[in-house]
Design an enzyme around this catalytic site. Sequence first.
Site, PDB file in Angstrom:
ATOM      1  N   HIS A 130      38.017  52.074  38.151  1.00  0.00           N
ATOM      2  CA  HIS A 130      37.765  50.635  38.286  1.00  0.00           C
ATOM      3  C   HIS A 130      38.974  49.943  38.911  1.00  0.00           C
ATOM      4  CE1 HIS A 130      36.591  46.518  36.859  1.00  0.00           C
ATOM      5  NE2 HIS A 130      37.910  46.402  36.760  1.00  0.00           N
ATOM      6  N   GLU A 131      40.166  50.259  38.424  1.00  0.00           N
ATOM      7  CA  GLU A 131      41.374  49.627  38.956  1.00  0.00           C
ATOM      8  C   GLU A 131      41.607  50.032  40.409  1.00  0.00           C
ATOM      9  OE1 GLU A 131      42.550  47.268  37.381  1.00  0.00           O
ATOM     10  OE2 GLU A 131      41.540  47.679  35.493  1.00  0.00           O
ATOM     11  N   HIS A 134      39.545  47.931  42.662  1.00  0.00           N
ATOM     12  CA  HIS A 134      40.191  46.644  42.948  1.00  0.00           C
ATOM     13  C   HIS A 134      41.165  46.792  44.109  1.00  0.00           C
ATOM     14  CE1 HIS A 134      38.675  43.885  40.010  1.00  0.00           C
ATOM     15  NE2 HIS A 134      39.106  44.559  38.961  1.00  0.00           N
ATOM     16  N   GLU A 201      35.163  41.590  39.350  1.00  0.00           N
ATOM     17  CA  GLU A 201      35.014  42.554  38.260  1.00  0.00           C
ATOM     18  C   GLU A 201      33.714  43.344  38.394  1.00  0.00           C
ATOM     19  OE1 GLU A 201      37.221  43.471  35.958  1.00  0.00           O
ATOM     20  OE2 GLU A 201      38.568  42.128  37.022  1.00  0.00           O
TER      21      GLU A 201
END
Length: 293
Positions: A130-131, A134, A201
């Site tokens: 997930h990071e 980003h 997100e």
Amino acid sequence: MSFFRVAVMLAAMTGLFLAVGYLIGGQSGMVIAFLVAGGMNLFAYWNSDKMVLRMHNAREVDERSAPDLYGIVRQLTQRGGLPMPKVYVIDTPQPNAFATGRNPQNAAVAATTGLMRALTPQELAGVMAHELAHVRHHDTLTMTLTATLAGAISMLANFAFFFGGNRDNNNPLGAVGMILMMILAPLAAMMVQMAISRTAEYRADRGGAEICGQPLWLASALEKIERAARGIENPTAEQNPATAHLFIINPLNGHRMDNLFTTHPSTANRVAKLRALASADLAQPRPQRGPWG
């Protein structure tokens, strides 16, 4: 969120900043506000990652000092076609993580010690994916710039409220309009920041699921982090609420009023979307065997 929509929102926030500057000092105030906004964004572009990591007392780790975490990030970057970011650990029992950096070539990912203790290797892989999503989407830069502008707008609005605008600038809004502007401008900036952060997100959840190949790993991790964050305080995050939007789950546990307007979407909604993604099997190809087993 498309690049065009983000650009429009950033332009709107810059416009708000200039409008408040005009109310304070007329045309000269607007020029000064423009220069200040440019300077703040330039500073944030080059130094925001260092500032955030320093705020949270993050320490850089490598393959020897944190082999499991480092190995997972390295495997995920290879799967995602990304440069290897710097890896940091934050000593706090609250499980959480964030990414920072102006671009994929100058990125950093950080995980808390509580995160590494609370999650399985598979769930940890989902969070770090997930990071990395980003980083891939340049969300870290966008969210940093919006946070900087939002803070600057609030600062200028407070200044104007206490010291008053330029009474010789023939302000068409009048005194009442000026007061309303001082109240509504920071609120509008906050709403723009929330819209950008929440959309980022959702997109990072999907991107992370595609990088690691298993949406349910991230779904399970989000549920665990959400439960723990409610009961475990992160004092550093509470002291620096402006950085809360960077974390995968809101690190503020409700002891302050800063999370009245949260920048994070509902965890239940995020989990539901990830489960739907898993059911539709949109995260192909399946993951290669990695350090998560």
